[in-house]
Design an enzyme around this catalytic site. Structure first.
Site, PDB file in Angstrom:
ATOM      1  N   LYS A 126     -18.238 -13.039  20.513  1.00  0.00           N
ATOM      2  CA  LYS A 126     -17.044 -13.866  20.325  1.00  0.00           C
ATOM      3  C   LYS A 126     -17.242 -15.281  20.855  1.00  0.00           C
ATOM      4  CE  LYS A 126     -15.218 -10.285  18.442  1.00  0.00           C
ATOM      5  NZ  LYS A 126     -16.099  -9.191  18.870  1.00  0.00           N
ATOM      6  N   TYR A 156     -11.627   4.220  15.824  1.00  0.00           N
ATOM      7  CA  TYR A 156     -11.978   3.049  16.624  1.00  0.00           C
ATOM      8  C   TYR A 156     -12.020   3.414  18.106  1.00  0.00           C
ATOM      9  CZ  TYR A 156     -11.716  -1.475  18.882  1.00  0.00           C
ATOM     10  OH  TYR A 156     -11.973  -2.553  19.689  1.00  0.00           O
ATOM     11  N   TYR A 196     -18.740  -0.819  19.627  1.00  0.00           N
ATOM     12  CA  TYR A 196     -19.310  -1.605  18.526  1.00  0.00           C
ATOM     13  C   TYR A 196     -20.827  -1.454  18.413  1.00  0.00           C
ATOM     14  CZ  TYR A 196     -14.837  -4.099  18.407  1.00  0.00           C
ATOM     15  OH  TYR A 196     -13.519  -4.424  18.313  1.00  0.00           O
TER      16      TYR A 196
HETATM   17  C1  LIG Z   1     -16.037  -7.872  18.168  1.00  0.00           C
HETATM   18  C2  LIG Z   1     -17.315  -7.184  18.304  1.00  0.00           C
HETATM   19  C3  LIG Z   1     -18.082  -6.834  17.164  1.00  0.00           C
HETATM   20  C4  LIG Z   1     -17.614  -7.023  15.764  1.00  0.00           C
HETATM   21  O1  LIG Z   1     -17.585  -8.366  15.352  1.00  0.00           O
HETATM   22  P1  LIG Z   1     -16.501  -8.815  14.292  1.00  0.00           P
HETATM   23  O2  LIG Z   1     -16.754 -10.249  14.091  1.00  0.00           O
HETATM   24  O3  LIG Z   1     -15.161  -8.512  14.891  1.00  0.00           O
HETATM   25  O4  LIG Z   1     -16.705  -8.013  13.045  1.00  0.00           O
HETATM   26  C5  LIG Z   1     -19.305  -6.241  17.371  1.00  0.00           C
HETATM   27  N1  LIG Z   1     -19.771  -5.980  18.616  1.00  0.00           N
HETATM   28  C6  LIG Z   1     -19.062  -6.290  19.726  1.00  0.00           C
HETATM   29  C7  LIG Z   1     -19.640  -5.944  21.050  1.00  0.00           C
HETATM   30  C8  LIG Z   1     -17.815  -6.902  19.601  1.00  0.00           C
HETATM   31  O5  LIG Z   1     -17.116  -7.196  20.713  1.00  0.00           O
END
Ligand SMILES: *Cc1c(COP(=O)(O)O)cnc(C)c1O
Length: 336
Positions: A49, A263, A289
């Site tokens: 991010k 999720y 993720y």
């Molecule tokens: C937010 C996030 C993602 C996914 O990215 P997006 O741009 O939301 O699709 C992947 N890995 C981590 C660790 C994240 O925090």
């Protein structure tokens, strides 16, 4: 494609390293696996991010914002990086958390990212699962405006065309590194959620005529829904950059077979992938993720999906702070 036309603040340690994983590669007996270390972007333990926030926070400053508002799941990595960025830039930060994950444990509610959010001084509100989060952010913005603040709303995951510029930049950075290292990248893989990462990457990869296919491993939605979300955002990101028509629907590929029960709900594949990478490469991945993305990539390698690929790059999007929140949910054979 000139990103310097857009306001940007420096928040990330860039370029992030592109590293070969020799022990994982040998273990899997498949293509050579490289990792793009976007877990090392630096800000408040890093993650994907931060690249998006370089552009989003710049817009907030341009608009003379005094406070930024964003939303996510309780263990949102995006929220943690946003409040860290707000601290660095002297802005206040309001976080709205959706109680998206059921049967949450004490560490899930208090540790990991949440602990860091408190450390950074975020003002946190929680709402029930299924709440219209955009509406909730607007309500908070209206409240703050009435009290004399100038709020700036950042969408969940920082995923709008401005935020996605951060991943257009990552794609350009990756191509420069590949050329320098004489590396022919045959496939790029990463975890996809709110879509900004995949949308930005595909725009950058296509704009450079790299010919590299991109695969997002879904962590939330079903395939069609995920791909449509990425496609829409990729098109509007290309529009913003003055390249309408750059992205075709077929460029967007998501595999959503590794979500499991939903999720943020652990899967065995994720658990095993996290252990494997920790013990083979000393690398930390997260349960929500990057761990699921990795589980998908490993399974697809063993099923021959990447048969023609010699070199695969996995974009490590970060999230290791969330490991502490999942302490009780990960099963580790601590004796082995
Ligand atoms: C937010 C996030 C993602 C996914 O990215 P997006 O741009 O939301 O699709 C992947 N890995 C981590 C660790 C994240 O925090």
């Amino acid at each position: 494609m000139l990103l310097s036309r857009f306001s940007r603040v420096s928040l990330a340690h860039l370029p992030t390293p592109l590293e070969f994983l020799p022990r994982l590669t040998r273990h899997l007996g498949g293509p050579d696996i490289y990792v793009k270390r976007d877990d090392c972007t630096g800000l408040g333990t890093g993650g994907n991010k931060t690249r998006k926030l370089e552009f989003l926070m710049a817009e907030a400053l341009d608009k003379k914002a005094t406070v930024v508002i964003t939303q996510g799941a309780v263990q949102s990595n995006h929220a943690r990086q946003t409040v860290a960025a707000a601290c660095k830039l002297g802005l206040k930060c309001e976080l709205i958390f959706e109680k998206r994950v059921g049967d949450a444990t004490e560490p899930y509610l208090k540790s990991g990212n949440v602990f860091l959010d408190h450390l950074f001084g975020a003002n946190i509100r929680e709402v029930e699962k299924g709440t219209d989060m955009d509406a909730a952010m607007q309500t908070v913005a209206d409240e703050l405006s009435l009290s004399g603040e100038t709020p700036y709303i950042i969408p969940g995951g920082g995923s709008n065309p401005i935020g996605a510029l951060g991943y257009v930049d990552c794609a350009l950075e990756l191509i420069v590194q590949a050329n320098k290292q004489n590396l022919v990248i045959d496939h790029v893989v990463h975890a996809t959620g709110s879509a900004g990462t995949q949308a930005g990457l595909i725009v950058g990869l296509k704009a450079m005529h790299s010919g590299i296919p991109l695969l997002g491993i879904g962590v939330n939605a079903a395939r069609t829904e995920q791909e449509e979300k990425v496609y829409k955002l990729a098109c509007s990101t290309a529009d913003l950059l003055g390249a309408p028509g750059l992205i075709e629907r077929g460029d967007i590929v998501a595999n959503c077979d590794y979500v499991g029960d939903g999720y943020g709900v652990p899967t065995k594949g994720m658990n095993d992938a996290i252990l494997l990478l920790a013990r083979l490469e000393g690398l930390l991945f997260d349960p929500v993720y990057s761990g699921k993305g990795l589980a998908g990539m490993i399974d697809l390698i063993s099923s021959g999906y990447f048969q023609d690929a010699k070199n695969i790059v996995f974009v490590h999007t970060g999230g290791a702070a969330g490991l502490f929140a999942y302490r009780d949910r990960l099963s580790m054979d601590l004796d082995s």
